[in-house]
Design a protein around this motif. Sequence first.
Motif, PDB file in Angstrom:
ATOM      1  N   TYR A  94      13.112 -15.374 -25.381  1.00 11.80           N
ATOM      2  CA  TYR A  94      11.804 -15.051 -25.921  1.00 11.80           C
ATOM      3  C   TYR A  94      11.297 -16.325 -26.562  1.00 11.80           C
ATOM      4  CZ  TYR A  94       7.838 -12.657 -27.830  1.00 11.80           C
ATOM      5  OH  TYR A  94       6.545 -12.281 -28.099  1.00 11.80           O
ATOM      6  N   GLY A  95      10.249 -16.924 -25.999  1.00 13.79           N
ATOM      7  CA  GLY A  95       9.859 -18.268 -26.439  1.00 13.79           C
ATOM      8  C   GLY A  95      11.026 -19.212 -26.173  1.00 13.79           C
ATOM      9  N   ASP A  96      11.475 -19.890 -27.228  1.00 16.79           N
ATOM     10  CA  ASP A  96      12.608 -20.802 -27.063  1.00 16.79           C
ATOM     11  C   ASP A  96      13.927 -20.152 -27.453  1.00 16.79           C
ATOM     12  OD1 ASP A  96      10.865 -22.789 -26.310  1.00 16.79           O
ATOM     13  OD2 ASP A  96      10.597 -23.525 -28.366  1.00 16.79           O
ATOM     14  N   VAL A  97      13.877 -18.896 -27.862  1.00 18.29           N
ATOM     15  CA  VAL A  97      15.096 -18.262 -28.378  1.00 18.29           C
ATOM     16  C   VAL A  97      15.841 -17.553 -27.253  1.00 18.29           C
ATOM     17  CG1 VAL A  97      16.034 -16.676 -30.105  1.00 18.29           C
ATOM     18  CG2 VAL A  97      13.874 -17.870 -30.551  1.00 18.29           C
ATOM     19  N   PRO A  98      17.055 -17.994 -26.895  1.00 21.11           N
ATOM     20  CA  PRO A  98      17.815 -17.331 -25.835  1.00 21.11           C
ATOM     21  C   PRO A  98      18.191 -15.910 -26.242  1.00 21.11           C
ATOM     22  CG  PRO A  98      18.838 -19.429 -26.483  1.00 21.11           C
ATOM     23  CD  PRO A  98      17.797 -19.099 -27.509  1.00 21.11           C
ATOM     24  N   LEU A  99      18.133 -14.988 -25.300  1.00 20.48           N
ATOM     25  CA  LEU A  99      18.529 -13.600 -25.571  1.00 20.48           C
ATOM     26  C   LEU A  99      19.958 -13.392 -25.095  1.00 20.48           C
ATOM     27  CD1 LEU A  99      15.318 -11.755 -24.295  1.00 20.48           C
ATOM     28  CD2 LEU A  99      15.895 -12.362 -26.661  1.00 20.48           C
ATOM     29  N   GLN A 100      20.781 -12.782 -25.932  1.00 21.80           N
ATOM     30  CA  GLN A 100      22.151 -12.465 -25.554  1.00 21.80           C
ATOM     31  C   GLN A 100      22.169 -11.049 -24.982  1.00 21.80           C
ATOM     32  OE1 GLN A 100      24.561 -14.769 -25.751  1.00 21.80           O
ATOM     33  NE2 GLN A 100      23.126 -16.211 -26.665  1.00 21.80           N
ATOM     34  N   LEU A 101      22.139 -10.950 -23.659  1.00 22.86           N
ATOM     35  CA  LEU A 101      22.076  -9.638 -23.018  1.00 22.86           C
ATOM     36  C   LEU A 101      23.365  -9.371 -22.255  1.00 22.86           C
ATOM     37  CD1 LEU A 101      18.468  -9.833 -21.489  1.00 22.86           C
ATOM     38  CD2 LEU A 101      19.139  -8.877 -23.692  1.00 22.86           C
ATOM     39  N   THR A 102      23.786  -8.108 -22.237  1.00 22.45           N
ATOM     40  CA  THR A 102      24.919  -7.742 -21.390  1.00 22.45           C
ATOM     41  C   THR A 102      24.434  -7.690 -19.937  1.00 22.45           C
ATOM     42  OG1 THR A 102      24.486  -5.380 -21.449  1.00 22.45           O
ATOM     43  CG2 THR A 102      25.860  -6.279 -23.228  1.00 22.45           C
ATOM     44  N   TYR A 103      25.368  -7.537 -19.015  1.00 21.27           N
ATOM     45  CA  TYR A 103      25.009  -7.538 -17.599  1.00 21.27           C
ATOM     46  C   TYR A 103      24.010  -6.429 -17.262  1.00 21.27           C
ATOM     47  CZ  TYR A 103      25.303  -7.836 -12.606  1.00 21.27           C
ATOM     48  OH  TYR A 103      24.962  -7.980 -11.295  1.00 21.27           O
ATOM     49  N   LYS A 104      24.263  -5.226 -17.776  1.00 21.32           N
ATOM     50  CA  LYS A 104      23.359  -4.101 -17.469  1.00 21.32           C
ATOM     51  C   LYS A 104      22.007  -4.272 -18.151  1.00 21.32           C
ATOM     52  CE  LYS A 104      25.710  -1.481 -14.698  1.00 21.32           C
ATOM     53  NZ  LYS A 104      25.413  -1.720 -13.280  1.00 21.32           N
ATOM     54  N   GLU A 105      22.008  -4.776 -19.373  1.00 10.93           N
ATOM     55  CA  GLU A 105      20.735  -5.012 -20.059  1.00 10.93           C
ATOM     56  C   GLU A 105      19.903  -6.030 -19.267  1.00 10.93           C
ATOM     57  OE1 GLU A 105      22.565  -4.332 -24.559  1.00 10.93           O
ATOM     58  OE2 GLU A 105      22.101  -6.360 -23.855  1.00 10.93           O
ATOM     59  N   PHE A 106      20.578  -7.058 -18.772  1.00  6.19           N
ATOM     60  CA  PHE A 106      19.904  -8.099 -17.991  1.00  6.19           C
ATOM     61  C   PHE A 106      19.311  -7.500 -16.713  1.00  6.19           C
ATOM     62  CE2 PHE A 106      19.541 -11.693 -15.121  1.00  6.19           C
ATOM     63  CZ  PHE A 106      19.091 -12.715 -15.944  1.00  6.19           C
ATOM     64  N   SER A 107      20.105  -6.698 -15.992  1.00  8.60           N
ATOM     65  CA  SER A 107      19.619  -6.078 -14.747  1.00  8.60           C
ATOM     66  C   SER A 107      18.433  -5.164 -15.013  1.00  8.60           C
ATOM     67  CB  SER A 107      20.702  -5.218 -14.090  1.00  8.60           C
ATOM     68  OG  SER A 107      21.828  -5.956 -13.853  1.00  8.60           O
ATOM     69  N   LEU A 108      18.514  -4.388 -16.093  1.00  8.34           N
ATOM     70  CA  LEU A 108      17.421  -3.464 -16.418  1.00  8.34           C
ATOM     71  C   LEU A 108      16.150  -4.253 -16.743  1.00  8.34           C
ATOM     72  CD1 LEU A 108      16.306  -0.649 -17.007  1.00  8.34           C
ATOM     73  CD2 LEU A 108      17.290  -0.794 -19.295  1.00  8.34           C
ATOM     74  N   LEU A 109      16.295  -5.309 -17.545  1.00  9.02           N
ATOM     75  CA  LEU A 109      15.125  -6.119 -17.897  1.00  9.02           C
ATOM     76  C   LEU A 109      14.549  -6.791 -16.652  1.00  9.02           C
ATOM     77  CD1 LEU A 109      13.278  -7.169 -20.117  1.00  9.02           C
ATOM     78  CD2 LEU A 109      14.874  -9.070 -20.480  1.00  9.02           C
ATOM     79  N   GLN A 110      15.423  -7.275 -15.780  1.00 11.24           N
ATOM     80  CA  GLN A 110      14.954  -7.914 -14.547  1.00 11.24           C
ATOM     81  C   GLN A 110      14.158  -6.922 -13.698  1.00 11.24           C
ATOM     82  OE1 GLN A 110      17.934 -10.057 -12.311  1.00 11.24           O
ATOM     83  NE2 GLN A 110      16.643 -10.244 -10.505  1.00 11.24           N
ATOM     84  N   THR A 111      14.685  -5.696 -13.571  1.00 14.12           N
ATOM     85  CA  THR A 111      13.998  -4.673 -12.773  1.00 14.12           C
ATOM     86  C   THR A 111      12.628  -4.340 -13.361  1.00 14.12           C
ATOM     87  OG1 THR A 111      16.140  -3.775 -12.156  1.00 14.12           O
ATOM     88  CG2 THR A 111      14.247  -2.344 -11.826  1.00 14.12           C
ATOM     89  N   LEU A 112      12.580  -4.207 -14.691  1.00 11.41           N
ATOM     90  CA  LEU A 112      11.291  -3.924 -15.330  1.00 11.41           C
ATOM     91  C   LEU A 112      10.302  -5.065 -15.084  1.00 11.41           C
ATOM     92  CD1 LEU A 112      12.516  -2.490 -18.759  1.00 11.41           C
ATOM     93  CD2 LEU A 112      11.287  -1.214 -16.993  1.00 11.41           C
ATOM     94  N   LEU A 113      10.791  -6.313 -15.187  1.00 13.23           N
ATOM     95  CA  LEU A 113       9.896  -7.473 -15.022  1.00 13.23           C
ATOM     96  C   LEU A 113       9.448  -7.642 -13.576  1.00 13.23           C
ATOM     97  CD1 LEU A 113      11.639 -10.008 -17.425  1.00 13.23           C
ATOM     98  CD2 LEU A 113       9.313  -9.112 -17.656  1.00 13.23           C
TER      99      LEU A 113
END
Length: 228
Positions: free
Chosen positions: A146-165
Motif C-alpha cells: 500500500y503506497g510504499d508499505v509492503p503488505l505481509q499476506l499469507t498465500y490465500k490472502e494474496f490469492s484472494l486479493l489478486q482475484t478481487l483486483l
Amino acid sequence: MAVNILIIEDESAIARFLELELTHEGYAVDKAADGREGLAMALARPYGLVLLDVMLPGLNGLEVLRRFRAESDVPVILLTARDAVMDKVSGLDMGANDYITKPFSIEELLARIRAVLRAGTAAEKRTAVLRCGKLSLDPARHAAAYGDVPLQLTYKEFSLLQTLLENRDIVQTRDMLLEKVWGYDYAGETNVVDVYIRYLRQKIDAPFGVKLIHTVRGMGYVIKGDGP
Ligand code: CA
C-alpha cells in the motif's frame, strides 16, 4: 524488491552456507529446519522460490511438496541425495520445478534458481501489476504494497486479493471467490471467504484508513477505489 527464498533443510551447515551465498547474491532468505515448520512457513508467506531438502525430520520433503502443491504454485527446487532416483522422479511428478543432487556446487544451484525464476517470470510477464488507488499487487514477484508499505499476506490472502483486483469494480459472489481461490473441490466452511475478507480489511482498509473492499449485500464483494 528482492526475491524471497525459503530454505527447508535440516542440516544446519548446509542451510547456513546456502543462506550466506543466496544473501550475497541479493536474495532475501528465510530458513526452516524441519518439514512441518517449513510447510507452515511456505504457506504463510508468498515466497518467490522454495529450496526443499527431501530427507527431513517431521515431514519428509516429498510430503511437504505434495501438501504445498495443493495450495501453491510457487517454484520449488528439491535437494536430493545422490542415489535417490525415485525421489527425483516422484518429486518432478509431484510438481517440483527442478532438483539438484547433493553434493552440488553453489554455481550450479544459482544457475538453476535463475532458470526457474526466469521461467516463472516469462510465464507471468503478461500479468501486469494490479492496482487500486495506492494498493498494488505484483503477481510475478508475489508482492503487495500500500503506497510504499509492503503488505505481509499469507498465500490465500494474496490469492484472494489478486482475484478481487483482477476483477476490479466487478462484484464477485462468495461462490465465485471460493472457486477461484480455494478450488472446485473445496469442502470446508463456506464462510471462509468472509473470514479472509475480514483478514484483508484488517491488513489494508483498517491500517491505511481507506475503504477499498466493499460488501455488496446479498451478492458478494468488490474492490474499488477513487484513484486510478
Ligand atoms: Ca536432510
